[in-house]
Write an enzyme that holds these catalytic residues in place. Structure first.
Site, PDB file in Angstrom:
ATOM      1  N   THR A  96      -2.970  47.833  49.802  1.00  0.00           N
ATOM      2  CA  THR A  96      -3.837  48.457  48.798  1.00  0.00           C
ATOM      3  C   THR A  96      -4.993  49.113  49.546  1.00  0.00           C
ATOM      4  O   THR A  96      -5.837  48.429  50.130  1.00  0.00           O
ATOM      5  CB  THR A  96      -4.382  47.413  47.807  1.00  0.00           C
ATOM      6  OG1 THR A  96      -3.280  46.676  47.266  1.00  0.00           O
ATOM      7  CG2 THR A  96      -5.146  48.096  46.678  1.00  0.00           C
ATOM      8  N   LYS A 171      -2.626  51.280  40.969  1.00  0.00           N
ATOM      9  CA  LYS A 171      -2.885  49.947  41.549  1.00  0.00           C
ATOM     10  C   LYS A 171      -4.382  49.600  41.473  1.00  0.00           C
ATOM     11  O   LYS A 171      -4.758  48.474  41.144  1.00  0.00           O
ATOM     12  CB  LYS A 171      -2.396  49.924  43.006  1.00  0.00           C
ATOM     13  CG  LYS A 171      -2.779  48.681  43.803  1.00  0.00           C
ATOM     14  CD  LYS A 171      -2.132  47.416  43.295  1.00  0.00           C
ATOM     15  CE  LYS A 171      -2.586  46.215  44.124  1.00  0.00           C
ATOM     16  NZ  LYS A 171      -2.122  44.950  43.561  1.00  0.00           N
TER      17      LYS A 171
HETATM   18  P1  NAP Z   1      -3.925  38.650  54.276  1.00  0.00           P
HETATM   19  O1  NAP Z   1      -3.082  37.439  54.163  1.00  0.00           O
HETATM   20  O2  NAP Z   1      -5.401  38.504  54.487  1.00  0.00           O
HETATM   21  O3  NAP Z   1      -3.316  39.566  55.456  1.00  0.00           O
HETATM   22  C1  NAP Z   1      -4.000  40.715  55.895  1.00  0.00           C
HETATM   23  C2  NAP Z   1      -3.177  41.368  56.991  1.00  0.00           C
HETATM   24  O4  NAP Z   1      -3.909  42.511  57.508  1.00  0.00           O
HETATM   25  C3  NAP Z   1      -2.923  40.448  58.195  1.00  0.00           C
HETATM   26  O5  NAP Z   1      -1.664  40.783  58.743  1.00  0.00           O
HETATM   27  C4  NAP Z   1      -4.057  40.851  59.140  1.00  0.00           C
HETATM   28  O6  NAP Z   1      -3.806  40.523  60.490  1.00  0.00           O
HETATM   29  C5  NAP Z   1      -4.061  42.347  58.930  1.00  0.00           C
HETATM   30  N1  NAP Z   1      -5.292  42.983  59.357  1.00  0.00           N
HETATM   31  C6  NAP Z   1      -6.541  42.830  58.840  1.00  0.00           C
HETATM   32  N2  NAP Z   1      -7.424  43.603  59.504  1.00  0.00           N
HETATM   33  C7  NAP Z   1      -6.726  44.259  60.474  1.00  0.00           C
HETATM   34  C8  NAP Z   1      -7.068  45.206  61.476  1.00  0.00           C
HETATM   35  N3  NAP Z   1      -8.331  45.658  61.612  1.00  0.00           N
HETATM   36  N4  NAP Z   1      -6.092  45.662  62.305  1.00  0.00           N
HETATM   37  C9  NAP Z   1      -4.809  45.230  62.146  1.00  0.00           C
HETATM   38  N5  NAP Z   1      -4.410  44.331  61.211  1.00  0.00           N
HETATM   39  C10 NAP Z   1      -5.363  43.863  60.385  1.00  0.00           C
HETATM   40  O7  NAP Z   1      -3.785  39.599  53.005  1.00  0.00           O
HETATM   41  P2  NAP Z   1      -2.566  39.734  51.964  1.00  0.00           P
HETATM   42  O8  NAP Z   1      -2.881  38.892  50.791  1.00  0.00           O
HETATM   43  O9  NAP Z   1      -1.278  39.614  52.668  1.00  0.00           O
HETATM   44  O10 NAP Z   1      -2.799  41.247  51.502  1.00  0.00           O
HETATM   45  C11 NAP Z   1      -2.295  42.348  52.246  1.00  0.00           C
HETATM   46  C12 NAP Z   1      -2.444  43.596  51.385  1.00  0.00           C
HETATM   47  O11 NAP Z   1      -1.707  43.407  50.166  1.00  0.00           O
HETATM   48  C13 NAP Z   1      -3.879  43.891  50.958  1.00  0.00           C
HETATM   49  O12 NAP Z   1      -4.083  45.286  50.924  1.00  0.00           O
HETATM   50  C14 NAP Z   1      -3.950  43.289  49.553  1.00  0.00           C
HETATM   51  O13 NAP Z   1      -4.974  43.895  48.783  1.00  0.00           O
HETATM   52  C15 NAP Z   1      -2.553  43.581  49.050  1.00  0.00           C
HETATM   53  N6  NAP Z   1      -2.020  42.691  47.981  1.00  0.00           N
HETATM   54  C16 NAP Z   1      -2.180  41.335  48.056  1.00  0.00           C
HETATM   55  C17 NAP Z   1      -1.639  40.522  47.061  1.00  0.00           C
HETATM   56  C18 NAP Z   1      -1.794  39.008  47.087  1.00  0.00           C
HETATM   57  O14 NAP Z   1      -1.518  38.346  46.062  1.00  0.00           O
HETATM   58  N7  NAP Z   1      -2.170  38.388  48.188  1.00  0.00           N
HETATM   59  C19 NAP Z   1      -0.929  41.093  46.006  1.00  0.00           C
HETATM   60  C20 NAP Z   1      -0.749  42.475  45.974  1.00  0.00           C
HETATM   61  C21 NAP Z   1      -1.309  43.264  46.973  1.00  0.00           C
HETATM   62  P3  NAP Z   1      -4.148  39.029  61.027  1.00  0.00           P
HETATM   63  O15 NAP Z   1      -3.025  38.172  60.543  1.00  0.00           O
HETATM   64  O16 NAP Z   1      -4.202  39.172  62.496  1.00  0.00           O
HETATM   65  O17 NAP Z   1      -5.476  38.651  60.421  1.00  0.00           O
END
Ligand code: NAP
Length: 289
Positions: A96, A171
């Protein structure tokens, strides 16, 4: 078998990458911190040393990272995926990100001959691991057709909103409404506690009444029990989405006081516990002033 590069193995990306393995794809993976890839490697994923390395010979590159900054880093920095992607390769952004970022990335990647589609998702991490996400797509219809084989393993529903950027517009609206619901729910729960109501009864009534959205059902129970284990979506990510959405709203419908109030509430929740569950909003609302 098609070859996919999957970048970003957080709560969502980890399960999504696993779906490509289950579907028999050749999968190269990269994550900023390698440990999250270990079990995927044990299941047959190929570890890449950078996004650029992962993208070599890929038919499609799929990203699922936190925000605009992370997205730019994995696509466009010196060792970003675009460096090694061949012309005609699909670039599928599932993260997102902001609307402006989507447009900027589309322009940049298309100028390199790549096919960019925005494909943010709805669904919790369990849905990601089960291939049951809803995919909110912005793409040229012919590009979406080409992308279908790479979307089928991760999504059970595809909603095509229009040209590139349109999936992200929906979204952000969707998650902004979610932010308002949760912030409002937290206030309602806190008021009910102050009034001395039977909170078991409140939970039952909230979870079965006219306002019982899946979000209200999930968070009302967790807020009342103050049980925030197994966070699915963090306060920091909810704040990021609301921030991007309000910025988009400013260009379309200036004002949006209710949305702005939810953004301000998430500003506080993020400061309180950035990596905590988004429902910890209740701790902000109910704490003595
Ligand atoms: P998350 O568990 O916090 O994972 C974030 C990911 O981004 C990790 O792989 C992290 O790497 C990486 N990352 C963060 N900063 C970075 C950088 N500067 N350079 C390279 N990699 C970086 O988040 P998530 O819940 O999976 O969400 C991921 C995306 O999906 C977001 O955009 C979120 O808004 C969207 N989303 C989430 C959900 C939900 O229910 N969780 C639902 C729909 C959409 P590290 O592992 O090294 O920290």
């Amino acid at each position: 078998m098609p070859r996919v590069a999957f970048i970003g193995l957080g709560r969502m990306g980890h399960g999504m990458a696993g779906r490509y393995l289950d579907a028999g794809f050749t999968v190269a993976v990269w994550n900023r911190s390698k440990a999250k890839a270990d079990d995927l490697i044990a299941r047959g994923a190929l570890w890449a040393t950078s996004p650029e390395d992962a993208a070599i010979d890929a038919d499609a590159v799929v990203t699922m990272v936190a925000d605009d900054e992370a997205s730019r880093a994995v696509w466009l920095t010196r060792d970003g995926a675009a460096a090694t992607m061949k012309a005609g390769t699909l670039a599928i952004e599932c993260s997102t990100v902001s609307y402006q970022h989507t447009l900027d990335m589309a322009r940049e990647l298309q100028s390199r001959g790549l096919i960019y589609i925005d494909c943010p998702v709805t669904g919790l991490p369990e849905a990601a691991a089960a291939g049951k996400l809803t995919l909110l797509v912005g793409a040229d219809p012919a590009d979406l057709e080409r992308a279908q084989p790479f979307l089928a393993p991760i999504g059970s529903t595809i909603r095509h909103f229009g040209a590139v950027g349109a999936g992200t517009v929906f979204k952000l609206i969707n998650n902004l409404i979610g932010a308002v619901q949760i912030a409002s729910l937290a206030e309602g729960v806190a008021i009910a506690e102050q009034a001395g109501l039977d909170m078991k009864l409140v939970a039952e009534a909230l979870g079965t009444g006219a306002i019982a959205s899946p979000q209200v059902i999930r968070h009302s129970k967790r807020m009342i029990e103050r049980n925030f284990s197994g966070a699915s979506f963090t306060a920091a990510l909810r704040h990021k989405d609301a921030d991007y959405a309000v910025r988009l709203a400013e260009t379309l419908l200036p004002g949006v006081p209710v949305s702005r109030a939810a953004l301000a509430a998430y500003d506080k929740a993020k400061a309180h516990a950035p990596d905590g569950d988004e429902g910890q909003m209740i701790e902000i609302v109910s704490r003595p002033k």
